[in-house]
Structures are given as structure tokens and as C-alpha cells.
Write an enzyme that holds these catalytic residues in place. Structure first.
Site, PDB file in Angstrom:
ATOM      1  N   GLY A 148       0.834  -1.209   0.000  1.00 63.43           N
ATOM      2  CA  GLY A 148       0.000   0.000   0.000  1.00 63.43           C
ATOM      3  C   GLY A 148       0.864   1.252   0.000  1.00 63.43           C
ATOM      4  N   ASP A 149       1.910   1.238   0.799  1.00 62.48           N
ATOM      5  CA  ASP A 149       2.839   2.370   0.826  1.00 62.48           C
ATOM      6  C   ASP A 149       3.548   2.541  -0.515  1.00 62.48           C
ATOM      7  OD1 ASP A 149       2.564   3.405   3.446  1.00 62.48           O
ATOM      8  OD2 ASP A 149       3.775   1.786   4.266  1.00 62.48           O
TER       9      ASP A 149
END
Lengths: 402, 402
Positions: free
Chosen positions: A174-175
Site C-alpha cells: 500500500g505504501d
């Protein structure tokens, strides 16, 4: 090849911490931007205390996590809660191109350093923010962690073994996806500025970024009314397209069309009749009888290693490859030639291997040129360049402004 | 907000098929570039025959996959194997900014349309390629599928349940990561061109892109000598940071620090003594005794739904959220406000919901403005603009050049 760097004309004021933001500014710095990382005096980026660690040349435990993702950046400290710190920051904004932060939305506004304030000082400034849920929408103030983005963005629900539970990707995906999207936003805004003469705000959320990466999952659901199930390594539309057990691990075999499947039956399995077997004669049949097909392929694989199997399959033009772990990837000749890992010399850590840049600009190549900054190492150079005298610098230092 | 679009000054000749390349040009088109998709006469992009399908207004089965990822693009057909097709293409290159392709390396060179040829015609052209393994390195000619990139890039090896097998992410993540990286490369090359006056070649591989997304996995291995194991939804450095079973599914709870864990024990579990329990008193202990901790958290969750649990936890400032599937995401108020799905009207398919753009440019917003092109729909407009007369166009059409 040019002596220039692709982004050498850009100055980036980098207020980001941990991963999503620093991953973006790492890419910008690799491609030549002057990234000035701004950290809190005393503590700095949280990841300065994240593992993996190594005892450095001064006998102090130092983070390799930080060293990896912050190479090529300059570093200053600045306390943005002090009036003097704010003023120094605004002076930096005047001649900068990009400000990027990954605070929870509202933090910069409460400091009096939101986009509306910054554009008064420099209307050409590009203000980029990356946060868990973005700067607007009902969840915008929620705390954002990578795992929440993977969960709420729909990636976990479709990842994992058939019949098993939802599964997180093994890295902070996600990052990374958020970092890639905000990099695109910044570069698009740089181009837009050449058209409009004005900067703008770029808003990226980790959750949005994960949703985008689930690509056509929503379409499948909307057309069928069925929530796509988890299916391990299989793919809903193609078979065989899966991992298959061999002597020393799992090897991927992927036959995207009828011709490749025919080759697999005839040239590899040496059972040409399988291509005409009613179970396997077309894609629909193969998808329905995947378990039978798997058994046949794994029988052929039983006495072969991943490397042997891949070599034979590829020699026959059948897409195949091993499932590699990081020890094998670091040792892989292709990965070496593509410079996806780079050995560098760090002033306190000694030799450090860092990630290479996956964007290969053949005319103005990205490169790892400098180690990650020690906390506040460029204070004097950066603040002097703003016109502060040594006496003024000493006074600000005394007041813990930096 | 400006009336301009961020990339309105860019013309992109798009030779890409399937997913990685078209995902990139979708983003460029969403942000306002004039993307001209160039397809083979007769058949077009493979994904015109990929599911999901819908029977269209003409009673013909039509692909929603294609409709989603090719919106906002114009479409022409052109047979690049004919001398006339090559010549038309080179005329288009003269006034274009970007050419992008995702053939296997060497295909464009053999057509006489490689970067060296194109730069003779237009030295400012940016030539971007995205392929399974890139244009150089020992594997560059191997066939590249998403699953191979996920396998060989190291993502599968770290994804999956503890003790279980390596696991593919449930979407074509290798393609998406490749598409994002090549988008960054193109935009960086556009900026570099403003400095150098020259275009350049951008080379992106799916395998590199996946390796980059495994972030610090290599560092962990190099420092410890241990290949990082699969660990389901857990994270090596933080606990609790996992999925926990509740009444109707799995909910994420993530306590990144001591203070949050204290709140969890006191305010949620109402067992303040747990924060001082030697098993859980510090992060090292919590990582070691994750199973015990999980049991305690799941006991509290047993009578709560995902939504109830998340609401309570968030009200106490503890990062939490449900694992959502696509049906819940489509219905989510936050996702709606962020316009991550957009209803559009398609000329033959009727109403189609497509993915929104995750890059929120607040001054020059991305938008879905036009449906995906019918095969060759813009032939006349595009080729006429090159100066071809109706008679010349008719002659070329007769020869099946487009």
C-alpha cells in the site's frame, strides 16, 4: 548519454517520514532532483530507529532501513512549531518546486503551512500529500497504515489460497503503490505548471492506490454479481497459469493460448492426445479441470528442479520461471545486469547494499550518488544559502530551531 | 481550478496491448494527454476478446475489460508490417511526444521502427517500452507474463500464510507496477527534454518493478542471513498488526507503538494489567507472544461485526479497519467521494462503471471524458490530419494498410 539528470531542475522540500513519502522522494532523488529532507531536531524520521540495524563505525546501532530509502537526499533539521522554523521553511518554499508531506491531513494547516499559505509565498509551488485516506472524504482523518490500505482497498480480499483467509502482500505494498502514484502526480503537476504557470495540490491516498491496483475486479463483480474468490496462484481466465510443485520448489507455467498448450502437451509432456482430450481441448475445459491438469504437469516436474524445468520449458517457447526468494534474486545474473541492487559506501555504516531504481532512463540514467544524510548534516549549507549569517545561524541553533 | 489538463500538451502514440502498457496510457489519457491507440487492422488489442463481456446494443459480445482500461483514448488501426503503414507511422512520430510499446524486445527494431530510427525522424521523441524483463539483461527475450514477474521479482515468496506456499497477489500486480513505473519514466523524460532538448528511451521491466515493490526485503536478508519467511498478515517488526477474526469476517488492528497498545489494553480490552504482562510489555515480547495476544483480541471481537469493531477502535484512536471485498468497496461512502469508480455511457455497451484515477490533481483534475474507441474509429480524423487526401486514404484502405 547526456550529462544532465532527468529532474536536476527540481528542488523538493521533503517533510515525509517512514515509507510512502520517502519512497517517492527516493525516486525523485535517484532521477536527479535536489531533495532536501526536513526532519525534527533531535529525533528525525521514525525509520532512523527501524530495523534492520547494524552497529556503525562509532559503535552505535544505526538503521539500514533509513539508509536505503533516503540515499541521494540532503538533510536538514527544522522545528516547524517555532515561529523562526516556520519562517525559515517559508523562505525555502520561495525557491522550491515541490513540497511533499505524509502527515495526517490538517497537520500542515494547523502549523500555518498548508497549501493556501505556501502558494501566497510561491504560486508555482506544487504541494503533494500522501496519506492513508487522502485529504478529503469521510475517512480522511483516520490513521493510515499500509495494512489498512491493503485491507480496505480490496487487495487482501482477493489474495490468498482458495478456501483460505484474506492475505496481505508480504511487503508494504500500500505504501509503495501510494509512493508511485504521488510521484506520478508530482511529475504531472510539473508538466501542468509549464502550461498554466501555476503550481497545484496533489492528493494521493494509500487506499485509492490499492483500489487502482485491483484493476478490473470491480467490473468482474458488477457483471457477474459474484465477488471474485481467492484462488491461490491461479487466474480466472487462463489455464494452465499457476505454480506447480517440482523437486526443489514451485515453478510457474503459463500457457496464454491454445498454441502454447498444444506445445506443452506434445513437446514437454509428450502426450499429444491431451490437447484433444475433451477435458482440456479448450480454455473453458482447462479452467474446469485444472486439478487434473496440474497432476499431469506435476508428474512431469517431479524429478526436475525449478531451474531445469524453466530451462526446458523456455527452450520450447513456453512461458515459465522459478519462484525466487530474495537470496536467489540478489544472486541472479539478470538482476545484476539491471542493477536492481547497488553496493554503496556509507560514512558510518560502511558498505551498504541498497535498492536500485526500476525506471531505466537510458539518456539520463537514475543513479545512487550519495548516502542517506546524517540528521541535520546539511543545516549550515542549506540555511546559509537562504542568506543567514553565521551569527544568525548560531542564534537559531541556540533556540533549537534546527 | 484551471481549465487546462495536466498533460494536454502531450501526444502519445500507443502501441501497447493487454494491461501494463494500456494501464500507463490510461493514466496519461486521464490526465489529459492525447493518446492515440494504434491497433492491428481486423483484430486489435487482444483484450477486445477478454472477459468480462456484455452483449452490446448490436447483439455482439463486447469486452468490458477493454472498455475500462482504454477510455479517453482515440483509436486508429495501422498495419506496421506494410511499407505504407510504416511511413504513416513515421509521419505521426514527427509531431508526437511519446511512443510507447510493450512488445517483446526486438520487435520494433525488426519492423525498422526502433528508437534509433524514430529519433532520426524526431529527436525529441520519448520512446518508452515496458516488457517482462526489459530490453537488456540475459532474460530480455523471455516471454513475460504478470505471474512470472510476481514469481521472479520476489513478491510471491514473501506472500502467503505462515507455513503455506508462495502466493500470487490476486490482481495482475506485476503489470500494474510496471505500468506505474513506465508512467513515471515517461513524465521524467518529458521534464528531461525541457532541459536537454532531446528525447530518450525509457526501459521498464515487470520483474524490476516487482523487485522495487519488495522494498527492504533484501536488506533484511543481507543483514540477518535469513530469508524472510511468509507470515500471513503479520509484519515482522510490529505487534499487534494483523487481521483478527470477528463475527462477520476479519478486522485489522494495528498498534504501531507502546502508547496505542496501552490504550488497547485499558480502553478496549478493559484489562489494563495486560500492558504490564511480561509477555506483552514491550514490542519484542508482543512479537514473540502474538498467538496469545491474538486470542485475547479475538475474544473481545467474538460478538462484534467488522464495522462495529472498527468504529469502537477508531473512536479510541486505535488504527483499525475492515477487510473489504469489492462489493463493499463499490458501496463505500469514502470511495464514492474519492470517485474511484466512475459511471460512464458507452456508445455500444450502454452504462459502464470504470476505475477512477488515484492521482488527484486538485488544480487540473484527471477525468473520464470519453469511452474506449471502437476499432479504427479515428482513422479518418488522424490520417487526414497528416495531410492525406480522401483519395489517398481510400487507396490505403483498399490495401488494408489500416
Amino acid at each position: 548519454m547526456s550529462d544532465h539528470r532527468a529532474l536536476e531542475n527540481l528542488t523538493v522540500l521533503d517533510l515525509t517520514r517512514v515509507l510512502a513519502g520517502p519512497f517517492c522522494t527516493m525516486m525523485l532523488a535517484d532521477m536527479g532532483a535536489d531533495v532536501i529532507k526536513i526532519e525534527m531536531p533531535g529525533t528525525g524520521d521514525d525509520t532512523r530507529s527501524y530495523p534492520p540495524f547494524r552497529e556503525n563505525k562509532n559503535g552505535v546501532r544505526e538503521s539500514l532501513y533509513f539508509a536505503n530509502i533516503n540515499r541521494n537526499k540532503r538533510g536538514v533539521t527544522l522545528n516547524l512549531k517555532t515561529p523562526e522554523g516556520k519562517e525559515l521553511f517559508l523562505r525555502m518554499v520561495k525557491s522550491a518546486d515541490v513540497v511533499i508531506e505524509n502527515y495526517r491531513p490538517g497537520v500542515m494547516d494547523r502549523l500555518g503551512l498548508g497549501y493556501e499559505e505556501l502558494r501566497q509565498v510561491n504560486p508555482r509551488i506544487i504541494y503533494a500529500a500522501v496519506s492513508g485516506f487522502g485529504s478529503y472524504g469521510p475517512y480522511h482523518l483516520r490513521p493510515g497504515y499500509d495494512i489498512l490500505a491493503q485491507a480496505m482497498g480490496g487487495m487482501m480480499a482477493i489474495t490468498g489460497p482458495a478456501g483460505g483467509g484474506p492475505t496481505r502482500a508480504g511487503s508494504a505494498l500500500g505504501d509503495i503503490l501510494g509512493g508511485l502514484h504521488v510521484t506520478i502526480g508530482i511529475l504531472a503537476a510539473v508538466n501542468a505548471r509549464a502550461i498554466t504557470g501555476q503550481g497545484q495540490r496533489v492528493d494521493v491516498s494509500l487506499m485509492d492506490s490499492v483500489i487502482a491496483a485491483t484493476e478490473n475486479t470491480a467490473l468482474k463483480y458488477l457483471e457477474s454479481g459474484q465477488v471474485p474468490p481467492r484462488m491461490g496462484n491461479r487466474y480466472a481466465a487462463v489455464s494452465p497459469y499457476d505454480g506447480f510443485r517440482c523437486r526443489d520448489g514451485v515453478v510457474i507455467v503459463a500457457c496464454g493460448n491454445q498454441k502454447l498448450f498444444g506445445k506443452l502437451c506434445t513437446e514437454i509432456l509428450e502426450q499429444p492426445q491431451l490437447a484433444a482430450d475433451p477435458r482440456f481441448a479448450d480454455m473453458t475445459g482447462r479452467l474446469e479441470h485444472q486439478d487434473d491438469l496440474k497432476e499431469l504437469i506435476e508428474a512431469w516436474l517431479a524429478d526436475k528442479t525449478m531451474a531445469q524445468a524453466a530451462e526446458i520449458l523456455l527452450a520450447h517457447g513456453i512461458p515459465a520461471g522459478p519462484i525466487l526468494d530474495v537470496s536467489q534474486i540478489l544472486d541472479d545474473p539478470h538482476v545484476k545486469e539491471r542493477e536492481m541492487f547497488v553496493r554503496t559506501e556509507h560514512p558510518t555504516l560502511g558498505e551498504v547494499t541498497v535498492n536500485g531504481c526500476a525506471v531505466k532512463l537510458m539518456g539520463t540514467p537514475a543513479a545512487v550518488r550519495a548516502p542517506a544524510p546524517a540528521l541535520g548534516q546539511d543545516n549550515e549549507a542549506v540555511f546559509s544559502a537562504l542568506g543567514l549569517s553565521p551569527a544568525e545561524l548560531a542564534a537559531l541553533k541556540e533556540k533549537n530551531v534546527f
